[in-house]
Design an enzyme around this catalytic site. Structure first.
Site, PDB file in Angstrom:
ATOM      1  N   ARG A 156       3.368   8.990   2.990  1.00 17.40           N
ATOM      2  CA  ARG A 156       4.325   7.998   2.503  1.00 17.40           C
ATOM      3  C   ARG A 156       5.433   8.677   1.728  1.00 17.40           C
ATOM      4  O   ARG A 156       5.187   9.576   0.935  1.00 17.40           O
ATOM      5  CB  ARG A 156       3.619   6.983   1.589  1.00 17.40           C
ATOM      6  CG  ARG A 156       2.533   6.243   2.334  1.00 17.40           C
ATOM      7  CD  ARG A 156       1.934   5.121   1.519  1.00 17.40           C
ATOM      8  NE  ARG A 156       0.841   4.519   2.284  1.00 17.40           N
ATOM      9  CZ  ARG A 156       0.059   3.549   1.837  1.00 17.40           C
ATOM     10  NH1 ARG A 156       0.260   3.051   0.617  1.00 17.40           N
ATOM     11  NH2 ARG A 156      -0.898   3.062   2.589  1.00 17.40           N
ATOM     12  N   ARG A 164      -0.256   9.170  -6.829  1.00 17.67           N
ATOM     13  CA  ARG A 164       0.833   8.836  -5.911  1.00 17.67           C
ATOM     14  C   ARG A 164       1.378  10.101  -5.271  1.00 17.67           C
ATOM     15  O   ARG A 164       2.186  10.804  -5.862  1.00 17.67           O
ATOM     16  CB  ARG A 164       1.943   8.102  -6.686  1.00 17.67           C
ATOM     17  CG  ARG A 164       2.981   7.396  -5.830  1.00 17.67           C
ATOM     18  CD  ARG A 164       3.961   6.625  -6.687  1.00 17.67           C
ATOM     19  NE  ARG A 164       3.323   5.577  -7.456  1.00 17.67           N
ATOM     20  CZ  ARG A 164       3.069   4.353  -6.991  1.00 17.67           C
ATOM     21  NH1 ARG A 164       3.427   4.020  -5.789  1.00 17.67           N
ATOM     22  NH2 ARG A 164       2.471   3.460  -7.759  1.00 17.67           N
ATOM     23  N   GLU A 187      -5.291   0.376  -9.112  1.00 13.40           N
ATOM     24  CA  GLU A 187      -5.624  -0.012  -7.745  1.00 13.40           C
ATOM     25  C   GLU A 187      -6.244   1.150  -6.974  1.00 13.40           C
ATOM     26  O   GLU A 187      -5.748   2.269  -6.985  1.00 13.40           O
ATOM     27  CB  GLU A 187      -4.356  -0.479  -7.029  1.00 13.40           C
ATOM     28  CG  GLU A 187      -4.634  -0.898  -5.600  1.00 13.40           C
ATOM     29  CD  GLU A 187      -3.362  -1.244  -4.825  1.00 13.40           C
ATOM     30  OE1 GLU A 187      -2.386  -1.696  -5.465  1.00 13.40           O
ATOM     31  OE2 GLU A 187      -3.368  -1.061  -3.609  1.00 13.40           O
ATOM     32  N   SER A 201      -7.044  -2.217  -1.372  1.00 13.41           N
ATOM     33  CA  SER A 201      -6.358  -3.477  -1.191  1.00 13.41           C
ATOM     34  C   SER A 201      -6.905  -4.070   0.100  1.00 13.41           C
ATOM     35  O   SER A 201      -6.826  -3.433   1.152  1.00 13.41           O
ATOM     36  CB  SER A 201      -4.863  -3.194  -1.064  1.00 13.41           C
ATOM     37  OG  SER A 201      -4.137  -4.386  -1.130  1.00 13.41           O
ATOM     38  N   ARG A 235      -7.633   8.766  -5.187  1.00 11.31           N
ATOM     39  CA  ARG A 235      -7.803   7.964  -6.396  1.00 11.31           C
ATOM     40  C   ARG A 235      -9.273   7.899  -6.799  1.00 11.31           C
ATOM     41  O   ARG A 235      -9.600   7.834  -7.994  1.00 11.31           O
ATOM     42  CB  ARG A 235      -7.220   6.567  -6.190  1.00 11.31           C
ATOM     43  CG  ARG A 235      -5.691   6.619  -6.088  1.00 11.31           C
ATOM     44  CD  ARG A 235      -5.041   5.256  -6.029  1.00 11.31           C
ATOM     45  NE  ARG A 235      -3.579   5.428  -5.933  1.00 11.31           N
ATOM     46  CZ  ARG A 235      -2.706   4.426  -5.971  1.00 11.31           C
ATOM     47  NH1 ARG A 235      -3.128   3.169  -6.096  1.00 11.31           N
ATOM     48  NH2 ARG A 235      -1.410   4.666  -5.892  1.00 11.31           N
TER      49      ARG A 235
END
Length: 429
Positions: A267, A282, A354, A357, A396
RNA sequence: GGAGAGGUGGCUGAGUGGUCGAAAGCGACGGAUUGCUAAUCCGUUAUAGGGCAGGUAACUCCCUAUCGAGGGUUCGAAUCCCUCCCUCUCCGCCA
Protein backbone atom coordinates in the site's frame (compact mmCIF):
# COMPACT_ATOMS: atom_id res chain seq x y z
CA UNK A 1 -22.11 -1.59 -6.91
CA UNK A 2 -25.73 -1.22 -5.97
CA UNK A 3 -28.66 -3.01 -7.54
CA UNK A 4 -30.16 -0.60 -10.09
CA UNK A 5 -33.59 -1.86 -9.03
CA UNK A 6 -33.16 0.00 -5.75
CA UNK A 7 -33.31 3.20 -7.76
CA UNK A 8 -36.61 2.30 -9.36
CA UNK A 9 -38.34 0.73 -6.40
CA UNK A 10 -37.91 3.33 -3.70
CA UNK A 11 -35.42 6.11 -4.37
CA UNK A 12 -36.51 8.10 -1.32
CA UNK A 13 -35.74 5.21 0.97
CA UNK A 14 -32.37 4.69 -0.72
CA UNK A 15 -31.45 8.33 -0.21
CA UNK A 16 -32.45 8.14 3.42
CA UNK A 17 -30.35 5.05 4.09
CA UNK A 18 -27.28 6.27 2.23
CA UNK A 19 -27.44 9.62 3.97
CA UNK A 20 -26.78 7.88 7.28
CA UNK A 21 -23.21 7.54 6.05
CA UNK A 22 -22.94 11.30 6.01
CA UNK A 23 -23.32 13.59 3.03
CA UNK A 24 -26.35 14.06 0.88
CA UNK A 25 -27.05 11.58 -1.87
CA UNK A 26 -30.37 13.06 -3.00
CA UNK A 27 -28.97 14.81 -6.04
CA UNK A 28 -26.94 11.89 -7.40
CA UNK A 29 -29.82 9.53 -6.95
CA UNK A 30 -32.31 11.77 -8.64
CA UNK A 31 -29.86 12.07 -11.49
CA UNK A 32 -29.50 8.31 -11.64
CA UNK A 33 -33.23 7.72 -11.56
CA UNK A 34 -33.70 10.10 -14.48
CA UNK A 35 -30.81 8.59 -16.42
CA UNK A 36 -32.15 5.12 -15.83
CA UNK A 37 -35.56 6.02 -17.22
CA UNK A 38 -34.04 7.74 -20.25
CA UNK A 39 -31.71 4.88 -20.82
CA UNK A 40 -34.47 2.31 -20.84
CA UNK A 41 -36.64 4.35 -23.15
CA UNK A 42 -33.71 4.78 -25.50
CA UNK A 43 -32.90 1.11 -25.37
CA UNK A 44 -36.46 0.11 -26.21
CA UNK A 45 -36.41 2.38 -29.21
CA UNK A 46 -33.05 1.10 -30.36
CA UNK A 47 -34.19 -2.51 -29.95
CA UNK A 48 -37.24 -1.83 -32.13
CA UNK A 49 -35.07 -0.45 -34.91
CA UNK A 50 -32.77 -3.45 -34.62
CA UNK A 51 -35.75 -5.78 -34.88
CA UNK A 52 -36.81 -4.04 -38.07
CA UNK A 53 -33.33 -4.36 -39.53
CA UNK A 54 -33.24 -8.07 -38.70
CA UNK A 55 -36.61 -8.44 -40.39
CA UNK A 56 -35.34 -6.85 -43.59
CA UNK A 57 -32.27 -9.02 -43.60
CA UNK A 58 -34.41 -12.12 -43.25
CA UNK A 59 -36.74 -11.09 -46.04
CA UNK A 60 -33.87 -10.49 -48.46
CA UNK A 61 -32.36 -13.82 -47.56
CA UNK A 62 -35.66 -15.62 -48.00
CA UNK A 63 -36.24 -14.19 -51.48
CA UNK A 64 -32.74 -14.94 -52.69
CA UNK A 65 -32.98 -18.46 -51.38
CA UNK A 66 -36.19 -18.95 -53.33
CA UNK A 67 -34.31 -17.95 -56.46
CA UNK A 68 -35.40 -14.35 -56.85
CA UNK A 69 -32.87 -12.48 -58.94
CA UNK A 70 -30.56 -10.19 -57.02
CA UNK A 71 -31.51 -7.34 -59.32
CA UNK A 72 -35.21 -7.80 -58.64
CA UNK A 73 -36.92 -4.47 -57.83
CA UNK A 74 -38.54 -5.88 -54.69
CA UNK A 75 -35.17 -7.03 -53.35
CA UNK A 76 -33.64 -3.75 -54.33
CA UNK A 77 -36.32 -1.86 -52.39
CA UNK A 78 -35.72 -3.97 -49.31
CA UNK A 79 -32.02 -3.33 -49.51
CA UNK A 80 -32.67 0.36 -49.84
CA UNK A 81 -34.80 0.29 -46.70
CA UNK A 82 -31.96 -1.45 -44.95
CA UNK A 83 -29.55 1.24 -46.01
CA UNK A 84 -31.93 3.96 -44.85
CA UNK A 85 -32.38 2.27 -41.52
CA UNK A 86 -28.64 2.21 -40.90
CA UNK A 87 -28.39 5.91 -40.27
CA UNK A 88 -31.26 5.85 -37.78
CA UNK A 89 -29.80 2.80 -36.13
CA UNK A 90 -26.40 4.41 -35.71
CA UNK A 91 -27.99 7.48 -34.21
CA UNK A 92 -30.13 5.49 -31.78
CA UNK A 93 -27.15 3.39 -30.81
CA UNK A 94 -25.03 6.43 -30.02
CA UNK A 95 -27.79 7.85 -27.89
CA UNK A 96 -28.36 4.58 -26.08
CA UNK A 97 -24.67 4.08 -25.52
CA UNK A 98 -24.10 7.53 -24.19
CA UNK A 99 -26.91 7.20 -21.67
CA UNK A 100 -25.73 3.76 -20.63
CA UNK A 101 -22.19 5.04 -20.17
CA UNK A 102 -23.29 7.96 -18.07
CA UNK A 103 -25.39 5.66 -15.94
CA UNK A 104 -22.59 3.11 -15.64
CA UNK A 105 -20.14 5.83 -14.64
CA UNK A 106 -22.37 7.27 -11.96
CA UNK A 107 -23.80 4.14 -10.35
CA UNK A 108 -20.48 2.82 -8.98
CA UNK A 109 -19.87 6.10 -7.16
CA UNK A 110 -22.61 5.17 -4.70
CA UNK A 111 -21.41 3.38 -1.58
CA UNK A 112 -23.07 0.27 -0.23
CA UNK A 113 -26.27 0.54 1.77
CA UNK A 114 -25.62 -0.06 5.47
CA UNK A 115 -27.58 -2.94 6.93
CA UNK A 116 -30.41 -1.94 9.25
CA UNK A 117 -28.52 -3.23 12.31
CA UNK A 118 -25.63 -0.80 11.81
CA UNK A 119 -25.62 1.95 14.45
CA UNK A 120 -26.20 5.40 13.00
CA UNK A 121 -23.31 7.77 13.62
CA UNK A 122 -21.09 10.46 12.14
CA UNK A 123 -17.58 9.15 12.63
CA UNK A 124 -15.38 6.76 14.57
CA UNK A 125 -16.40 8.35 17.86
CA UNK A 126 -19.83 6.82 17.46
CA UNK A 127 -18.63 3.29 16.79
CA UNK A 128 -20.12 0.82 19.19
CA UNK A 129 -17.92 -1.27 21.47
CA UNK A 130 -19.33 -4.78 21.31
CA UNK A 131 -17.10 -6.64 23.75
CA UNK A 132 -13.76 -6.64 25.51
CA UNK A 133 -11.61 -9.72 25.83
CA UNK A 134 -8.68 -10.17 28.17
CA UNK A 135 -7.13 -7.63 30.45
CA UNK A 136 -4.35 -5.27 29.43
CA UNK A 137 -1.17 -6.35 31.23
CA UNK A 138 0.04 -4.31 34.19
CA UNK A 139 3.74 -3.45 34.14
CA UNK A 140 5.88 -2.35 37.08
CA UNK A 141 7.99 -0.46 34.54
CA UNK A 142 7.34 1.80 31.58
CA UNK A 143 6.38 -0.45 28.64
CA UNK A 144 8.66 0.01 25.67
CA UNK A 145 7.42 0.57 22.10
CA UNK A 146 7.74 -2.48 19.88
CA UNK A 147 10.19 -0.80 17.51
CA UNK A 148 12.61 -0.10 20.33
CA UNK A 149 12.21 -3.58 21.75
CA UNK A 150 12.58 -5.10 18.31
CA UNK A 151 15.68 -3.21 17.34
CA UNK A 152 17.33 -3.78 20.71
CA UNK A 153 16.65 -7.50 20.41
CA UNK A 154 17.98 -7.50 16.85
CA UNK A 155 14.65 -8.71 15.48
CA UNK A 156 14.13 -5.89 13.03
CA UNK A 157 16.03 -3.16 11.29
CA UNK A 158 14.37 -0.12 9.81
CA UNK A 159 17.46 1.79 8.67
CA UNK A 160 18.66 -1.01 6.42
CA UNK A 161 15.18 -1.37 4.93
CA UNK A 162 15.24 2.32 4.09
CA UNK A 163 18.67 1.86 2.52
CA UNK A 164 17.42 -1.01 0.39
CA UNK A 165 14.01 0.46 -0.40
CA UNK A 166 12.46 3.49 1.30
CA UNK A 167 10.96 4.68 4.54
CA UNK A 168 8.01 2.58 5.72
CA UNK A 169 9.71 -0.72 5.05
CA UNK A 170 11.24 -3.10 7.55
CA UNK A 171 13.81 -5.85 7.47
CA UNK A 172 13.18 -8.66 9.89
CA UNK A 173 16.29 -10.39 11.17
CA UNK A 174 16.97 -13.72 12.83
CA UNK A 175 14.30 -14.54 15.39
CA UNK A 176 12.30 -11.60 14.06
CA UNK A 177 11.99 -13.33 10.72
CA UNK A 178 11.28 -16.55 12.58
CA UNK A 179 8.51 -14.99 14.64
CA UNK A 180 6.88 -13.55 11.54
CA UNK A 181 7.00 -16.92 9.82
CA UNK A 182 5.70 -18.63 12.96
CA UNK A 183 2.73 -16.28 13.13
CA UNK A 184 1.84 -16.90 9.52
CA UNK A 185 2.00 -20.67 9.92
CA UNK A 186 0.10 -20.56 13.19
CA UNK A 187 -2.71 -18.44 11.80
CA UNK A 188 -3.11 -20.53 8.68
CA UNK A 189 -3.19 -23.73 10.70
CA UNK A 190 -5.95 -22.34 12.91
CA UNK A 191 -8.05 -21.31 9.94
CA UNK A 192 -7.54 -24.57 8.16
CA UNK A 193 -8.79 -26.30 11.28
CA UNK A 194 -11.90 -24.15 11.07
CA UNK A 195 -12.63 -25.28 7.53
CA UNK A 196 -10.98 -22.62 5.41
CA UNK A 197 -9.29 -23.80 2.23
CA UNK A 198 -5.83 -22.28 1.99
CA UNK A 199 -5.04 -20.28 -1.14
CA UNK A 200 -1.70 -18.88 -2.20
CA UNK A 201 -2.69 -16.44 -4.92
CA UNK A 202 -0.77 -14.19 -7.29
CA UNK A 203 0.54 -11.02 -5.68
CA UNK A 204 0.18 -9.10 -8.92
CA UNK A 205 -3.29 -8.76 -10.39
CA UNK A 206 -4.77 -7.17 -13.48
CA UNK A 207 -6.96 -4.10 -13.65
CA UNK A 208 -10.14 -6.14 -13.99
CA UNK A 209 -9.46 -7.80 -10.64
CA UNK A 210 -8.72 -4.52 -8.91
CA UNK A 211 -11.97 -3.16 -10.28
CA UNK A 212 -13.88 -6.28 -9.31
CA UNK A 213 -13.27 -5.81 -5.60
CA UNK A 214 -13.62 -2.05 -5.74
CA UNK A 215 -10.00 -0.91 -5.29
CA UNK A 216 -10.35 0.80 -8.65
CA UNK A 217 -11.10 3.34 -9.85
CA UNK A 218 -11.46 5.11 -6.50
CA UNK A 219 -8.27 4.08 -4.77
CA UNK A 220 -5.76 4.02 -7.61
CA UNK A 221 -3.38 6.37 -5.83
CA UNK A 222 -3.20 3.99 -2.85
CA UNK A 223 -1.88 1.12 -4.93
CA UNK A 224 1.44 0.25 -6.51
CA UNK A 225 1.20 -0.26 -10.22
CA UNK A 226 3.34 -1.87 -12.89
CA UNK A 227 2.52 0.42 -15.73
CA UNK A 228 4.21 -1.61 -18.45
CA UNK A 229 2.14 -4.69 -17.73
CA UNK A 230 -1.34 -3.67 -16.59
CA UNK A 231 -0.59 -5.27 -13.26
CA UNK A 232 -1.00 -4.03 -9.72
CA UNK A 233 0.64 -5.15 -6.49
CA UNK A 234 -2.15 -6.42 -4.30
CA UNK A 235 -3.13 -4.21 -1.35
CA UNK A 236 -4.75 -7.24 0.29
CA UNK A 237 -5.39 -10.91 -0.48
CA UNK A 238 -9.05 -9.98 -0.75
CA UNK A 239 -8.37 -8.91 -4.33
CA UNK A 240 -6.95 -12.10 -5.84
CA UNK A 241 -9.02 -14.42 -3.68
CA UNK A 242 -12.38 -12.76 -4.32
CA UNK A 243 -11.60 -12.57 -8.02
CA UNK A 244 -10.92 -16.30 -8.14
CA UNK A 245 -14.55 -16.74 -9.15
CA UNK A 246 -15.07 -13.56 -11.12
CA UNK A 247 -17.61 -13.88 -13.97
CA UNK A 248 -18.56 -17.32 -12.76
CA UNK A 249 -21.90 -18.91 -11.98
CA UNK A 250 -21.39 -21.20 -9.02
CA UNK A 251 -23.77 -24.01 -8.17
CA UNK A 252 -25.64 -23.44 -4.94
CA UNK A 253 -24.18 -26.65 -3.54
CA UNK A 254 -20.67 -25.16 -3.80
CA UNK A 255 -21.63 -22.54 -1.23
CA UNK A 256 -20.49 -21.50 1.25
CA UNK A 257 -16.86 -21.24 0.17
CA UNK A 258 -14.29 -20.46 2.87
CA UNK A 259 -10.80 -19.42 1.88
CA UNK A 260 -7.81 -18.31 3.89
CA UNK A 261 -4.73 -16.84 2.29
CA UNK A 262 -1.40 -15.52 3.41
CA UNK A 263 0.04 -12.78 1.22
CA UNK A 264 2.24 -9.76 1.40
CA UNK A 265 0.20 -6.57 0.98
CA UNK A 266 1.44 -3.42 -0.69
CA UNK A 267 0.00 0.00 0.00
CA UNK A 268 1.26 3.41 -0.90
CA UNK A 269 -0.31 4.96 2.19
CA UNK A 270 -0.77 8.17 0.29
CA UNK A 271 -2.07 10.86 2.58
CA UNK A 272 -0.87 9.36 5.85
CA UNK A 273 2.55 10.96 5.95
CA UNK A 274 2.59 12.02 9.56
CA UNK A 275 0.94 8.94 11.00
CA UNK A 276 2.58 5.90 12.56
CA UNK A 277 5.92 6.74 11.06
CA UNK A 278 7.73 4.33 13.35
CA UNK A 279 7.34 0.64 13.84
CA UNK A 280 5.32 -2.06 12.18
CA UNK A 281 1.91 -0.41 12.25
CA UNK A 282 1.91 1.27 8.86
CA UNK A 283 4.27 -0.04 6.18
CA UNK A 284 4.27 -0.09 2.40
CA UNK A 285 4.72 -3.84 2.54
CA UNK A 286 3.27 -6.03 5.25
CA UNK A 287 2.01 -9.55 5.71
CA UNK A 288 -1.56 -10.49 6.29
CA UNK A 289 -3.58 -13.65 6.57
CA UNK A 290 -6.97 -13.00 5.07
CA UNK A 291 -10.28 -14.81 5.41
CA UNK A 292 -12.69 -14.69 2.49
CA UNK A 293 -16.16 -16.18 2.29
CA UNK A 294 -18.74 -16.58 -0.43
CA UNK A 295 -22.23 -17.53 0.65
CA UNK A 296 -25.92 -17.38 -0.09
CA UNK A 297 -27.54 -14.03 0.73
CA UNK A 298 -29.68 -15.45 3.52
CA UNK A 299 -26.61 -16.77 5.32
CA UNK A 300 -24.33 -13.78 5.19
CA UNK A 301 -25.21 -12.34 8.59
CA UNK A 302 -24.54 -15.62 10.37
CA UNK A 303 -21.38 -16.16 8.31
CA UNK A 304 -20.23 -12.69 9.28
CA UNK A 305 -20.55 -13.49 12.99
CA UNK A 306 -18.59 -16.70 12.47
CA UNK A 307 -15.90 -14.89 10.51
CA UNK A 308 -15.41 -12.41 13.33
CA UNK A 309 -15.24 -15.28 15.81
CA UNK A 310 -12.57 -17.00 13.69
CA UNK A 311 -10.46 -13.84 13.64
CA UNK A 312 -10.96 -13.38 17.38
CA UNK A 313 -9.85 -16.94 17.95
CA UNK A 314 -6.35 -16.05 16.78
CA UNK A 315 -6.07 -13.27 19.33
CA UNK A 316 -7.48 -15.50 22.06
CA UNK A 317 -5.03 -18.28 21.27
CA UNK A 318 -2.23 -15.74 21.45
CA UNK A 319 -3.75 -14.37 24.68
CA UNK A 320 -3.67 -10.80 23.45
CA UNK A 321 -6.21 -8.43 24.99
CA UNK A 322 -8.54 -6.93 22.43
CA UNK A 323 -11.92 -5.42 21.87
CA UNK A 324 -14.49 -5.71 19.12
CA UNK A 325 -16.19 -2.63 17.82
CA UNK A 326 -18.92 -2.25 15.29
CA UNK A 327 -18.39 0.61 12.86
CA UNK A 328 -21.21 3.11 12.72
CA UNK A 329 -22.74 4.24 9.44
CA UNK A 330 -20.41 7.24 9.21
CA UNK A 331 -17.23 5.17 9.58
CA UNK A 332 -18.24 2.26 7.39
CA UNK A 333 -16.02 1.57 4.38
CA UNK A 334 -17.31 2.31 0.90
CA UNK A 335 -18.16 -1.26 -0.09
CA UNK A 336 -19.18 -2.60 3.33
CA UNK A 337 -22.75 -3.14 4.44
CA UNK A 338 -21.61 -3.95 7.95
CA UNK A 339 -18.21 -4.12 9.58
CA UNK A 340 -16.60 -5.18 12.83
CA UNK A 341 -13.07 -4.14 13.73
CA UNK A 342 -10.86 -6.06 16.09
CA UNK A 343 -8.51 -3.83 18.04
CA UNK A 344 -5.57 -5.20 19.97
CA UNK A 345 -4.10 -3.62 23.08
CA UNK A 346 -0.78 -1.84 22.54
CA UNK A 347 0.76 -1.01 25.94
CA UNK A 348 3.22 1.59 24.70
CA UNK A 349 0.40 3.56 23.11
CA UNK A 350 -1.92 2.79 26.00
CA UNK A 351 -4.77 2.08 23.62
CA UNK A 352 -6.39 -0.40 21.29
CA UNK A 353 -5.25 -0.44 17.66
CA UNK A 354 -6.96 -2.01 14.69
CA UNK A 355 -5.63 -5.44 13.85
CA UNK A 356 -8.49 -6.83 11.80
CA UNK A 357 -11.45 -5.52 9.89
CA UNK A 358 -14.26 -7.96 9.12
CA UNK A 359 -16.77 -6.82 6.54
CA UNK A 360 -19.95 -8.11 5.01
CA UNK A 361 -20.23 -6.67 1.52
CA UNK A 362 -23.55 -8.34 0.79
CA UNK A 363 -23.93 -8.40 -3.02
CA UNK A 364 -21.99 -5.16 -3.57
CA UNK A 365 -18.68 -6.73 -4.62
CA UNK A 366 -20.37 -9.70 -6.24
CA UNK A 367 -22.26 -7.38 -8.56
CA UNK A 368 -19.04 -5.69 -9.65
CA UNK A 369 -17.11 -8.90 -10.01
CA UNK A 370 -20.12 -10.69 -11.49
CA UNK A 371 -20.04 -13.51 -8.95
CA UNK A 372 -23.25 -15.45 -9.14
CA UNK A 373 -24.77 -18.72 -8.13
CA UNK A 374 -27.67 -20.77 -9.38
CA UNK A 375 -29.98 -23.24 -7.77
CA UNK A 376 -30.90 -25.92 -10.30
CA UNK A 377 -34.60 -25.83 -9.46
CA UNK A 378 -34.86 -22.06 -9.71
CA UNK A 379 -34.90 -19.88 -12.76
CA UNK A 380 -32.21 -17.28 -13.15
CA UNK A 381 -29.13 -16.55 -11.11
CA UNK A 382 -28.45 -14.64 -7.93
CA UNK A 383 -25.42 -12.72 -6.77
CA UNK A 384 -23.51 -14.35 -3.94
CA UNK A 385 -22.65 -12.44 -0.81
CA UNK A 386 -18.98 -11.86 -0.12
CA UNK A 387 -17.32 -11.34 3.24
CA UNK A 388 -13.78 -10.94 4.32
CA UNK A 389 -11.63 -10.10 7.28
CA UNK A 390 -8.05 -10.11 8.39
CA UNK A 391 -7.12 -13.10 10.39
CA UNK A 392 -4.85 -11.24 11.20
CA UNK A 393 -2.52 -8.46 10.10
CA UNK A 394 0.79 -10.20 10.87
CA UNK A 395 2.98 -7.16 11.48
CA UNK A 396 0.54 -5.66 13.93
CA UNK A 397 0.25 -9.00 15.69
CA UNK A 398 4.05 -9.09 15.88
CA UNK A 399 4.02 -5.62 17.43
CA UNK A 400 1.30 -6.57 19.91
CA UNK A 401 3.22 -9.65 21.04
CA UNK A 402 6.42 -7.71 21.63
CA UNK A 403 4.65 -5.06 23.64
CA UNK A 404 2.29 -7.24 25.66
CA UNK A 405 4.83 -9.99 26.38
CA UNK A 406 7.80 -7.77 27.22
CA UNK A 407 9.83 -8.17 30.39
CA UNK A 408 11.62 -5.53 32.42
CA UNK A 409 14.98 -6.65 31.03
CA UNK A 410 13.87 -6.04 27.46
CA UNK A 411 13.33 -9.71 26.59
CA UNK A 412 10.02 -11.00 25.26
CA UNK A 413 8.18 -14.16 26.27
CA UNK A 414 6.84 -16.31 23.46
CA UNK A 415 3.07 -16.92 23.68
CA UNK A 416 2.24 -20.51 24.56
CA UNK A 417 0.42 -21.11 21.27
CA UNK A 418 3.48 -20.06 19.26
CA UNK A 419 6.05 -22.19 21.07
CA UNK A 420 5.64 -25.18 18.72
CA UNK A 421 6.42 -22.83 15.85
CA UNK A 422 9.17 -20.72 17.43
CA UNK A 423 10.69 -23.51 19.54
CA UNK A 424 11.85 -20.99 22.13
CA UNK A 425 10.38 -19.66 25.37
CA UNK A 426 11.94 -16.21 25.29
CA UNK A 427 13.30 -13.88 22.66
CA UNK A 428 16.52 -12.30 23.87
CA UNK A 429 19.76 -11.00 22.47
C1' G B 1 13.27 -12.82 -27.31
C1' G B 2 12.30 -16.09 -32.18
C1' A B 3 8.68 -19.36 -34.80
C1' G B 4 3.88 -21.37 -35.05
C1' A B 5 -1.34 -22.69 -33.52
C1' G B 6 -5.77 -21.21 -31.48
C1' G B 7 -9.90 -18.52 -28.70
C1' U B 8 -17.59 -21.10 -30.25
C1' G B 9 -22.82 -22.86 -24.98
C1' G B 10 -21.29 -26.57 -18.18
C1' C B 11 -17.40 -29.56 -21.07
C1' U B 12 -15.73 -31.88 -25.93
C1' G B 13 -16.37 -30.13 -30.68
C1' A B 14 -18.79 -28.92 -35.85
C1' G B 15 -19.90 -24.74 -38.40
C1' U B 16 -16.21 -19.93 -44.10
C1' G B 17 -21.97 -14.77 -45.67
C1' G B 18 -28.80 -15.74 -45.20
C1' U B 19 -34.58 -18.23 -39.95
C1' C B 20 -27.24 -20.03 -36.49
C1' G B 21 -28.16 -18.66 -30.11
C1' A B 22 -25.55 -21.96 -33.04
C1' A B 23 -25.06 -29.51 -35.35
C1' A B 24 -23.42 -33.69 -32.70
C1' G B 25 -21.57 -36.02 -28.38
C1' C B 26 -20.83 -35.92 -23.07
C1' G B 27 -22.65 -34.27 -18.52
C1' A B 28 -26.99 -32.52 -15.76
C1' C B 29 -32.31 -32.40 -14.98
C1' G B 30 -37.54 -34.31 -15.90
C1' G B 31 -40.40 -38.47 -17.66
C1' A B 32 -41.20 -43.70 -19.54
C1' U B 33 -39.50 -48.64 -18.89
C1' U B 34 -37.25 -51.65 -14.66
C1' G B 35 -37.58 -56.46 -8.62
C1' C B 36 -32.70 -53.30 -7.72
C1' U B 37 -28.61 -51.40 -10.45
C1' A B 38 -27.19 -50.90 -15.35
C1' A B 39 -28.92 -50.20 -20.14
C1' U B 40 -32.58 -48.12 -23.45
C1' C B 41 -36.18 -44.47 -25.20
C1' C B 42 -38.53 -39.44 -25.10
C1' G B 43 -38.07 -34.52 -23.56
C1' U B 44 -35.56 -30.28 -21.24
C1' U B 45 -30.89 -27.96 -20.63
C1' A B 46 -26.69 -20.36 -21.68
C1' U B 47 -26.63 -15.42 -19.84
C1' A B 48 -28.01 -10.43 -19.74
C1' G B 49 -31.00 -6.11 -20.88
C1' G B 50 -35.66 -4.21 -22.37
C1' G B 51 -41.23 -4.58 -23.02
C1' C B 52 -46.34 1.31 -22.54
C1' A B 53 -47.69 -8.10 -23.25
C1' G B 54 -50.32 -11.64 -19.65
C1' G B 55 -50.73 -13.31 -14.26
C1' U B 56 -51.61 -11.45 -6.94
C1' A B 57 -47.28 -14.25 -7.49
C1' A B 58 -43.89 -18.31 -8.75
C1' C B 59 -43.82 -17.59 -13.85
C1' U B 60 -45.14 -17.21 -19.07
C1' C B 61 -44.75 -14.62 -23.68
C1' C B 62 -42.33 -11.02 -27.09
C1' C B 63 -38.02 -8.10 -28.67
C1' U B 64 -32.77 -7.23 -28.46
C1' A B 65 -27.70 -8.40 -27.47
C1' U B 66 -23.76 -11.93 -26.69
C1' C B 67 -19.54 -17.42 -30.79
C1' G B 68 -12.19 -13.46 -26.72
C1' A B 69 -12.75 -7.49 -27.07
C1' G B 70 -13.37 -3.28 -30.23
C1' G B 71 -14.03 -1.32 -35.10
C1' G B 72 -15.08 -2.07 -40.56
C1' U B 73 -17.46 -4.30 -45.16
C1' U B 74 -22.72 -5.93 -46.24
C1' C B 75 -29.73 -5.49 -46.83
C1' G B 76 -27.62 -9.48 -43.60
C1' A B 77 -21.34 -11.61 -40.05
C1' A B 78 -19.69 -17.07 -35.54
C1' U B 79 -18.28 -17.00 -40.83
C1' C B 80 -14.78 -11.71 -44.77
C1' C B 81 -11.18 -7.33 -43.40
C1' C B 82 -8.44 -4.32 -39.54
C1' U B 83 -6.72 -3.41 -34.44
C1' C B 84 -6.10 -5.15 -29.61
C1' C B 85 -6.22 -8.89 -25.62
C1' C B 86 -5.55 -13.74 -24.01
C1' U B 87 -4.20 -19.02 -24.19
C1' C B 88 -1.30 -23.05 -26.01
C1' U B 89 3.09 -25.57 -28.58
C1' C B 90 8.33 -25.58 -30.08
C1' C B 91 13.25 -23.15 -29.71
C1' G B 92 16.35 -19.77 -26.85
C1' C B 93 17.15 -17.47 -22.00
C1' C B 94 16.25 -17.60 -16.77
C1' A B 95 14.54 -18.56 -10.85
Amino acid sequence: MLDPKLLRDDPAKLIERLNTRGGDFAEVIEQLVALDAQRRASQTEFNRAQAEGNQIGKQVGERLRRGTDAGDPEVFALKQRGIDLKATLAQLQDQERELAERFAALLPTLPNVPRPEVPIGKDENENREMRLWGTPPVFDFEPVAHWDLGERLGLMNFARATLVAQARFVTLVGDGALLERALIAFMLDRHRAHGYLEILPPYLVNTASMTGTGQLPKFAEDSFRCRDDDLWLIPTAEVPVTNLYRDEILTDTQLPIYHCAFTPCFRREAGSYGRDTRGLIRLHQFHKVELVKFCRPEHSSAEHEKLVADAEDVLQQLELPYRVIELCTGDLGFAAARCFDLEVWLPSQNRYREISSCSNFADFQARRANLRFKAPDKKGTEFVHTLNGSGLAVGRTFAAILENYQNRDGTVRVPEALKPYVRKDVLSR
